[in-house]
Design a protein around this motif. Structure first.
Motif, PDB file in Angstrom:
ATOM      1  N   THR A  21      29.818  49.601  41.085  1.00 53.18           N
ATOM      2  CA  THR A  21      31.148  49.470  40.487  1.00 53.18           C
ATOM      3  C   THR A  21      32.259  49.638  41.522  1.00 53.18           C
ATOM      4  N   GLU A  22      31.894  49.995  42.747  1.00 53.88           N
ATOM      5  CA  GLU A  22      32.902  50.269  43.777  1.00 53.88           C
ATOM      6  C   GLU A  22      33.360  48.972  44.438  1.00 53.88           C
ATOM      7  N   TRP A  23      33.964  48.110  43.634  1.00 47.93           N
ATOM      8  CA  TRP A  23      34.468  46.844  44.135  1.00 47.93           C
ATOM      9  C   TRP A  23      35.986  46.894  44.228  1.00 47.93           C
ATOM     10  N   THR A  24      36.534  46.110  45.145  1.00 48.57           N
ATOM     11  CA  THR A  24      37.986  45.936  45.224  1.00 48.57           C
ATOM     12  C   THR A  24      38.282  44.457  45.449  1.00 48.57           C
ATOM     13  N   LEU A  25      38.943  43.857  44.485  1.00 45.00           N
ATOM     14  CA  LEU A  25      39.290  42.441  44.565  1.00 45.00           C
ATOM     15  C   LEU A  25      40.800  42.279  44.716  1.00 45.00           C
ATOM     16  N   ARG A  26      41.175  41.205  45.352  1.00 44.65           N
ATOM     17  CA  ARG A  26      42.577  40.793  45.365  1.00 44.65           C
ATOM     18  C   ARG A  26      42.617  39.450  44.646  1.00 44.65           C
ATOM     19  N   VAL A  27      43.226  39.442  43.459  1.00 50.95           N
ATOM     20  CA  VAL A  27      43.113  38.283  42.577  1.00 50.95           C
ATOM     21  C   VAL A  27      44.431  38.009  41.871  1.00 50.95           C
ATOM     22  N   ARG A  28      44.576  36.777  41.428  1.00 51.25           N
ATOM     23  CA  ARG A  28      45.713  36.396  40.585  1.00 51.25           C
ATOM     24  C   ARG A  28      45.219  36.233  39.149  1.00 51.25           C
ATOM     25  N   ALA A  29      46.012  36.686  38.194  1.00 52.34           N
ATOM     26  CA  ALA A  29      45.702  36.483  36.785  1.00 52.34           C
ATOM     27  C   ALA A  29      46.134  35.073  36.390  1.00 52.34           C
ATOM     28  N   GLN A  30      45.194  34.155  36.358  1.00 54.03           N
ATOM     29  CA  GLN A  30      45.529  32.768  36.025  1.00 54.03           C
ATOM     30  C   GLN A  30      45.844  32.628  34.541  1.00 54.03           C
ATOM     31  N   ALA A  31      45.105  33.327  33.706  1.00 54.03           N
ATOM     32  CA  ALA A  31      45.311  33.234  32.255  1.00 54.03           C
ATOM     33  C   ALA A  31      45.056  34.588  31.627  1.00 54.03           C
TER      34      ALA A  31
END
Length: 447
Positions: A21-31
């Motif tokens: 569970t130790e993930w780190t994402l850099r993301v855009r909320a498209q929807a």
């Protein structure tokens, strides 16, 4: 060198797996859209399609239980740092997925969602998995996925139509083409109204439409698209409109609420159909396994062959199987006792943990977790799927598909005590009203 360290501190969507569970994402909320039960109007949670800087997309779900912590900051178009979340593999039975990716994200109490102030790298505002219109038929029988497609609007002179039976129900029909093929499209509810308004505001003669996450259907031999969870993007539109609650013609009804006594009397007309019952969890069985080891690819329970886990369906060894909750309970109402198996997804939603996390807290996979005993002495409304084995009296164990949050009900439901309410002698059920429901939060929803 400094730029390299900045880029490498984020994981990629394509790298995600369910073992940590130790993930780190850099993301855009498209929807972003709400998951609402179309029959009960119950809010189930928030659905999100995230996209990273490699244009990989993934669906995420925020349950209603914890959505209050995220709904104010979770906005379409914003770039976030997302960390400490669960990754789950899609099961073989999960249909109508908005993204063609084998995994999806579940938010937890400890999930962190931080809006980005300064863009370090650019992330595209949208990403689609476009199919040719001519290929839409391939998804008619492959119900696992929804479709993204693009085409030219053939006629701008379209108008919404209100139902004669209910003026609040509205739809709009139109057709798109790509010069080789065409397909009919029907939007229902809020999306229909917004689509008509957007088309009228665009002065251009030609309008291209990208339709994302649509359901392929066939009516009287004619192929078409429906807005199951629905979003639409129009050329020159700045704010995409999203369908919060589909309002397509009702094909089903809420599963009937009946007594335990009547559940045991159901006939073959109810095989593979659903019913609801309000029960008290009398006992959680500590002697049976509280989880199953399942294939990390297809979700089928694995067996042990020569000391190795092996998937019968995939015919391969599984070095590190996934774990799914499966707790056996004995429940009752005023009319009798019933054995019900609680499923993984509903247990995770209620306790806010997956099986790996709970095993880590307990420290011993053979020890029954105390947290799971907390289901006892609480009241729930539970939806059951009736199997052929149940109807034929081969098995007295029923499988739950949906479990409400604990409800407060006064009184003792023990069948040995006098019933507070006299149940009907025969189940008040119409077999034709058994659910074929597909809610927005089952995209495995969205919704």
């Amino acid at each position: 060198m400094q730029e390299v360290s900045i880029f490498n501190k984020y994981d990629k969507v394509q790298q995600l797996h369910s073992e940590r569970t130790e993930w780190t994402l850099r993301v855009r909320a498209q929807a972003v859209w709400k998951g609402i039960n179309r029959q009960t109007q119950e809010f189930r949670g928030l659905n999100v399609i995230f996209i990273d800087d490699s244009n990989w997309r993934i669906h995420a779900f925020v349950s209603a239980k914890i959505s209050v912590f995220f709904d104010d900051i979770l906005k379409e178009g914003v770039i976030y740092t997302l960390s400490n979340f669960h990754v789950r593999d899609y099961g073989t039975e999960e249909k109508n997925r908005a993204v063609r990716f084998g995994k999806h994200i579940y938010f937890a109490n400890h999930t962190q969602l931080v809006p980005e102030v300064d863009n370090i790298t650019n992330i595209a505002p949208y990403a689609f998995d476009l199919f040719l219109i001519a290929d839409a038929r391939t998804l008619l029988n492959d119900t696992r996925f929804l479709i993204d497609t693009v085409g030219k609007l053939e006629d701008k002179n379209i108008e919404t139509v209100h139902s004669k039976e209910d003026e609040k129900k509205v739809h709009i029909r139109f057709r798109i083409s790509d010069e080789r093929s065409y397909i009919n499209v029907t939007f229902f509810g809020d999306l229909a109204v917004q689509f008509e308004k957007s088309v009228k505001e665009i002065k251009d003669a030609d309008i291209s439409v990208i339709i994302s996450s649509a359901k392929v259907n066939e009516h009287e031999g004619i192929l078409g698209l429906l807005n199951l969870i629905c979003e639409e993007h129009l050329n020159k539109m700045t704010d995409p409109a999203y369908c919060v609650n589909t309002d397509e013609p009702l094909l089903d009804h809420t599963p009937p609420l009946i007594s335990v006594e009547d559940i045991k009397k159901l006939t073959k007309d109810f095989i593979e159909k659903k019913v609801r019952c309000q029960i008290t969890v009398k006992k959680v069985d500590e002697k049976s396994n509280w989880y199953d080891n399942v294939c990390s690819t297809c979700g089928v329970e694995v067996t042990t062959v020569d000391g190795r886990y092996r998937c019968v369906l995939c015919s391969r060894n599984v070095p590190f199987p996934d774990k799914r909750f499966r707790i056996a309970t004995l429940c009752n109402d005023t009319t009798g006792l019933i054995a019900i198996v609680f499923p993984d997804d509903e247990i995770q939603r209620i306790i806010g943990k997956n099986a790996f996390e709970l095993e880590d807290e307990v420290g011993d996979e053979n020890k029954f977790p105390t947290l799971l005993k907390n289901f006892e002495k609480k009241d729930y409304v539970i939806t059951l799927t009736i199997s052929e084995r149940n109807v034929n009296k081969i098995s007295n164990i029923y499988t739950a598909t949906d479990i409400s949050d604990p409800i407060e009900v006064l009184g003792n439901h023990s069948p040995t005590n006098e019933a507070l309410v006299t149940p009907a002698k025969d189940p008040v059920v119409n077999p034709a009203k058994a659910p074929i429901v597909q809610n927005c939060d089952n995209i495995t929803a969205s919704v």
